[in-house]
Structures are given as structure tokens and as C-alpha cells.
Design a protein around this motif. Structure first.
Motif, PDB file in Angstrom:
ATOM      1  N   PHE A 220       0.824  -1.204   0.000  1.00  0.00           N
ATOM      2  CA  PHE A 220       0.000   0.000   0.000  1.00  0.00           C
ATOM      3  C   PHE A 220       0.861   1.257   0.000  1.00  0.00           C
ATOM      4  CE2 PHE A 220      -3.394  -2.760   2.115  1.00  0.00           C
ATOM      5  CZ  PHE A 220      -4.013  -3.007   0.903  1.00  0.00           C
ATOM      6  N   PHE A 221       2.046   1.183   0.591  1.00  0.00           N
ATOM      7  CA  PHE A 221       2.964   2.321   0.536  1.00  0.00           C
ATOM      8  C   PHE A 221       3.484   2.546  -0.887  1.00  0.00           C
ATOM      9  CE2 PHE A 221       3.313   1.499   5.129  1.00  0.00           C
ATOM     10  CZ  PHE A 221       3.297   2.783   5.636  1.00  0.00           C
ATOM     11  N   CYS A 222       3.346   1.557  -1.748  1.00  0.00           N
ATOM     12  CA  CYS A 222       3.765   1.695  -3.143  1.00  0.00           C
ATOM     13  C   CYS A 222       2.734   2.434  -3.984  1.00  0.00           C
ATOM     14  CB  CYS A 222       4.003   0.316  -3.758  1.00  0.00           C
ATOM     15  SG  CYS A 222       5.287  -0.661  -2.949  1.00  0.00           S
ATOM     16  N   ALA A 223       1.511   2.540  -3.483  1.00  0.00           N
ATOM     17  CA  ALA A 223       0.415   3.139  -4.255  1.00  0.00           C
ATOM     18  C   ALA A 223       0.386   4.650  -4.063  1.00  0.00           C
ATOM     19  CB  ALA A 223      -0.916   2.533  -3.811  1.00  0.00           C
ATOM     20  N   ASP A 224       0.398   5.384  -5.157  1.00  0.00           N
ATOM     21  CA  ASP A 224       0.323   6.850  -5.082  1.00  0.00           C
ATOM     22  C   ASP A 224      -0.935   7.293  -4.353  1.00  0.00           C
ATOM     23  OD1 ASP A 224       2.712   7.102  -6.449  1.00  0.00           O
ATOM     24  OD2 ASP A 224       1.761   7.414  -8.403  1.00  0.00           O
ATOM     25  N   CYS A 276      -4.663  -2.230  -5.459  1.00  0.00           N
ATOM     26  CA  CYS A 276      -3.814  -1.066  -5.724  1.00  0.00           C
ATOM     27  C   CYS A 276      -2.723  -1.414  -6.721  1.00  0.00           C
ATOM     28  CB  CYS A 276      -3.208  -0.528  -4.435  1.00  0.00           C
ATOM     29  SG  CYS A 276      -2.021  -1.621  -3.640  1.00  0.00           S
ATOM     30  N   GLU A 277      -2.068  -0.380  -7.198  1.00  0.00           N
ATOM     31  CA  GLU A 277      -1.000  -0.514  -8.178  1.00  0.00           C
ATOM     32  C   GLU A 277       0.190   0.326  -7.744  1.00  0.00           C
ATOM     33  OE1 GLU A 277      -2.526   0.402 -12.032  1.00  0.00           O
ATOM     34  OE2 GLU A 277      -4.091  -1.130 -11.950  1.00  0.00           O
ATOM     35  N   GLY A 278       1.342   0.018  -8.310  1.00  0.00           N
ATOM     36  CA  GLY A 278       2.535   0.802  -8.004  1.00  0.00           C
ATOM     37  C   GLY A 278       3.735  -0.078  -7.747  1.00  0.00           C
ATOM     38  N   GLY A 279       4.894   0.323  -8.292  1.00  0.00           N
ATOM     39  CA  GLY A 279       6.116  -0.439  -8.113  1.00  0.00           C
ATOM     40  C   GLY A 279       6.712  -0.268  -6.731  1.00  0.00           C
ATOM     41  N   TYR A 280       7.763  -1.044  -6.466  1.00  0.00           N
ATOM     42  CA  TYR A 280       8.397  -1.035  -5.156  1.00  0.00           C
ATOM     43  C   TYR A 280       9.406   0.096  -4.984  1.00  0.00           C
ATOM     44  CZ  TYR A 280       6.456  -5.761  -4.813  1.00  0.00           C
ATOM     45  OH  TYR A 280       5.596  -6.838  -4.788  1.00  0.00           O
ATOM     46  N   ASP A 281       9.561   0.944  -6.012  1.00  0.00           N
ATOM     47  CA  ASP A 281      10.617   1.958  -6.015  1.00  0.00           C
ATOM     48  C   ASP A 281      10.631   2.803  -4.745  1.00  0.00           C
ATOM     49  OD1 ASP A 281      11.172   2.090  -9.347  1.00  0.00           O
ATOM     50  OD2 ASP A 281       9.167   1.510  -8.709  1.00  0.00           O
ATOM     51  N   ARG A 282       9.454   3.246  -4.298  1.00  0.00           N
ATOM     52  CA  ARG A 282       9.377   4.184  -3.172  1.00  0.00           C
ATOM     53  C   ARG A 282       9.928   3.587  -1.876  1.00  0.00           C
ATOM     54  NH1 ARG A 282       4.231   5.301  -3.523  1.00  0.00           N
ATOM     55  NH2 ARG A 282       4.437   7.295  -4.607  1.00  0.00           N
ATOM     56  N   ILE A 283       9.794   2.277  -1.708  1.00  0.00           N
ATOM     57  CA  ILE A 283      10.144   1.663  -0.425  1.00  0.00           C
ATOM     58  C   ILE A 283      11.287   0.660  -0.523  1.00  0.00           C
ATOM     59  CG2 ILE A 283       7.778   1.941   0.413  1.00  0.00           C
ATOM     60  CD1 ILE A 283       7.427  -1.112  -0.009  1.00  0.00           C
ATOM     61  N   ALA A 284      11.794   0.393  -1.719  1.00  0.00           N
ATOM     62  CA  ALA A 284      12.712  -0.730  -1.919  1.00  0.00           C
ATOM     63  C   ALA A 284      13.965  -0.635  -1.065  1.00  0.00           C
ATOM     64  CB  ALA A 284      13.092  -0.832  -3.400  1.00  0.00           C
ATOM     65  N   LYS A 285      14.569   0.533  -0.989  1.00  0.00           N
ATOM     66  CA  LYS A 285      15.827   0.655  -0.250  1.00  0.00           C
ATOM     67  C   LYS A 285      15.637   0.287   1.209  1.00  0.00           C
ATOM     68  CE  LYS A 285      19.779   3.727   0.407  1.00  0.00           C
ATOM     69  NZ  LYS A 285      20.359   5.070   0.097  1.00  0.00           N
ATOM     70  N   LYS A 286      14.596   0.837   1.836  1.00  0.00           N
ATOM     71  CA  LYS A 286      14.337   0.532   3.241  1.00  0.00           C
ATOM     72  C   LYS A 286      13.851  -0.894   3.418  1.00  0.00           C
ATOM     73  CE  LYS A 286      13.467   5.056   5.271  1.00  0.00           C
ATOM     74  NZ  LYS A 286      12.510   5.911   6.017  1.00  0.00           N
TER      75      LYS A 286
END
Length: 403
Positions: A220-224, A276-286
């Protein structure tokens, strides 16, 4: 705490996870659904329901074995939904019908509730101090599962557990717990963490060496839409993400080195639908570097999951299980499609920091369906034959590409 522990991040966990993996839930047989309906109607006893569940689990084990899988689960035959099993068994937690206003409207699945016209939805609320019950949560179920496999295979059995963040994400601090019981999130999670630790310790003592947390929270954190909703509601999503990672790390503190911990996160799996939709980019590092799990079961069956680029953040000490085979339809993927995706993933992981050989990167990859076949009891729109074919495909692809 666990005894005889070492730094679980110091080496690559494998076998488990195995090259051919699956998430856990399988289609419920009609006789089980019918018996559960009778139980809910008050026309069969809890003992009769459990006997039917036992039979369904024994059948599910044979399905997995016949497909050639090494990982064996109980198919989640005792659950109505993936998140059942732990919160409702903890002392201090009450299962109530909650007004829709107590759910966070920015969550994609809550939007589904609202659009469906629901005014109330069953959920959990903490009304007292959280304690693990003396009889445990999953231990009895695990012990039955061990009776269905040879002793040498007990270490391959996998228990799936709802993540500790699930109720807090749905309701926020104002509607997750009674503030007369817990004044802060820290206090609430301290007791919840202790309950999870005790359960993991008991499972380990019973022989369990493979635990998978199921937690769509991180997706869900991946979804805008979620991020925008959180910002509008005044929620600091980065702080919340950090808190959830710390909750997991607290649960896993000083765990045994031979206990494999995986995290499965997906974008919804309700009778073939996603939320929901969205890649893992926003959270991947953490997610890949701060969360102290051994492997990540990632949904990658459609474009809604984004591209594979975030895999560059995977450290050398962790595995990734690529969910390239969909459970939402019966259409069978080709070996060539799976080969292309795995090749791309290996190339990207090899480019990570620190860089590593492509052979090493390939050794960090497993393959699975993107989610379970029945995250809810009704199951996805897929037949048992199609389910069997999907599982067999994963095994065949793993042998041809990863072994």
C-alpha cells in the motif's frame, strides 16, 4: 528470547526458501466450505469442523507433493481469510463489527468497502492488555501438519502468519486500541511484539524452521493513492513505514539463525481482484536493507507491480521470490516468459551495491505464484486443475532456469 542465536543476516538463507515456492493458500474444497457454512449456522460442532479441516489439509499436502513442491503448507484451510488466526486468538483483542468510519479511507481496499456501500465491517479492536494465550496460536495446527509428512521434511513446512501491522494500518492509533489500555503506539506494539515473539519461539520449539509474514501493508505504501491520502490526512507516511519496519525487527530480535523468515506483500487478492497498483521503487531501499527478514515474496505477475528495477537494492545476504505466475486467472504462463523475467532480475541484482557476479545474483532468486490461490475462502476464479498446472509450472521453471 530465543536460545542459541546468531546474526541471521550474516549468510544467505536457502532451502528454505526453495527454488520453486508458493505463497501458502490453496483452493478450499467444496466439502470444507459446506461444513464451515453448517458450523456458522450452528448445525455442526467445532470438533466436526476441525475433522473436516484436517481432511482438507491432508488433501492439500498431497496436491503440493504431487506438484513436486518442497515447501508444504496447510493451504490455510482453517482460515476464512489470510489475516485470520492470530489477532482474534490474542488475549485483549475483540472481534467486533466496526463502523466504516473507523477504517482509514485512503487504503485501497477500504475504498472498495465504501464503493460497495458497506457501513460496517468486522475487524479487531484492542480492549485489554495483549497476551499470547497459554495454548498458543498456530502450534497445534503446525503439529497436525507435521504428522502428514516424513520427519525429515518437517523443516520444510511453512507457516504463514498475518503481519503485526495489519490492524494498526486499517484503523490508525485512534481506533486500534482503547487508550485507557494503551496510551501510545509504542505501548500497544510492545505487548503485540511480545506476543509474536512468544509464538515464534513456540513454533520453533515444535520444529518449525520456515515462517512467512503475510502483510499487504508495504504494498500500500507503493500506491500513489495511499500516499496522497496519508498526506491529506496529516499522516507522516515515512515515519509510519519506519515504525512498521521497527516492529518487525523487534519481533525478530535474536531469532535463531536457522529460522527462515519471509515477507509476502501484494496488492490485493480478493477473488481475482486487486486493490492497488505501483512499483516497489518508493520503499525498496528501506524494505530490502532495513527489514531484517531473509526473503521477500514479491508480486510481479502484471504491470501493476511496476518494473524489476528496485531489485538493484537487494543486499547480498537476502533472497527474492519472484511472483511471476498469476493466481488470478487460469491462463498458463510460458517458460520463455519466466526465463526472460528471471534473466532481467539477475542482471539487475548483479548491478546492485555492492556489485556481484551474475551467478551469485541468480542464486538469490526463487520463483512462485504471485499470491495464494485463495486469500479468502471463496478463492480466485481458477479451477483445481488450473491451480495444479500453475504449481507444476513453477516447479518445471525452477528446474530449467534456476537449478
Amino acid at each position: 528470547m530465543f536460545a542459541n542465536t546468531t546474526d541471521a543476516d550474516s549468510f544467505l538463507h536457502i532451502n528454505p526458501p526453495f527454488r520453486a515456492e508458493h505463497i501458502g493458500s490453496l483452493l478450499r474444497p467444496s466439502y470444507l466450505l459446506e461444513q464451515r457454512a453448517r458450523f456458522q449456522a450452528g448445525t455442526c460442532t467445532a470438533e466436526e469442523l476441525r475433522a473436516t479441516e484436517d481432511a482438507a489439509i491432508a488433501a492439500a499436502v498431497k496436491v503440493q507433493q504431487s506438484a513436486g513442491l518442497q515447501t508444504i503448507t496447510d493451504g490455510e484451510m482453517r482460515r476464512g481469510a489470510f489475516y485470520e488466526g492470530i489477532f482474534e486468538r490474542l488475549d485483549g483483542m475483540s472481534n467486533l463489527v466496526r463502523p466504516i468510519e473507523t477504517f482509514k479511507a485512503y487504503l485501497p481496499y477500504v475504498q472498495f468497502f465504501i464503493k460497495a456501500g458497506l457501513k460496517e465491517v468486522p475487524s479487531m479492536y484492542c480492549t485489554g492488555r495483549i497476551r499470547r494465550p497459554e495454548e498458543g496460536v498456530y502450534v497445534r495446527d503446525f503439529e497436525y501438519l507435521t504428522s502428514l509428512v516424513p520427519p525429515q521434511d518437517v523443516g520444510k513446512l511453512k507457516v504463514s502468519v498475518c503481519g503485526p501491522t495489519w490492524m494498526h494500518l486499517r484503523h490508525g492509533p485512534e481506533s486500534t486500541y482503547d487508550t485507557a489500555v494503551y496510551a501510545t503506539d509504542d505501548a500497544y506494539f510492545a505487548d503485540l511484539v511480545q506476543g509474536y515473539r512468544e509464538e515464534l519461539r513456540a513454533l520453533y520449539a515444535a520444529g518449525c524452521r520456515n515462517i512467512q509474514f503475510d502483510d499487504p501493508t508495504f504494498a500500500f505504501f507503493c500506491a500513489d493513492s495511499t500516499i496522497k491520502g496519508m498526506e491529506k490526512a496529516g499522516v507522516d507516511w515515512q515515519q509510519l513505514l519506519d515504525m512498521y519496519i521497527q516492529v518487525y525487527n523487534s519481533i525478530l530480535q535474536e531469532r535463531p539463525a536457522d529460522l527462515t523468515i519471509g515477507l509476502h506483500t501484494c496488492r490485493g487478492n480478493y477473488q481475482g481482484m486487486h486493490y492497488c497498483e505501483g512499483g516497489y521503487d518508493r520503499i525498496a531501499k528501506k524494505l530490502f536493507n532495513e527489514l531484517r527478514v531473509d526473503c521477500y515474496y514479491l508480486e510481479y505477475d502484471t504491470e501493476r507491480a511496476g518494473d524489476l528495477e528496485p531489485l538493484k537494492n537487494l543486499p547480498q545476504s537476502k533472497m527474492v521470490v519472484l511472483g511471476l505466475v498469476t493466481t488470478k486467472t487460469g491462463e498458463l504462463e510460458s517458460i520463455e516468459e519466466l526465463q526472460d523475467a528471471i534473466d532481467e532480475a539477475a542482471d539487475l541484482i548483479a548491478q546492485g551495491s555492492p556489485k556481484r557476479s551474475r551467478a551469485y545474483a541468480l542464486n538469490q532468486i526463487c520463483i512462485s505464484p504471485q499470491c495464494g490461490f485463495a486469500s479468502v475462502a471463496e478463492g480466485n476464479p481458477i479451477t483445481e486443475e488450473e491451480q495444479r498446472a500453475k504449481l507444476a509450472l513453477v516447479v518445471e521453471a525452477a528446474r530449467k532456469i534456476l537449478e
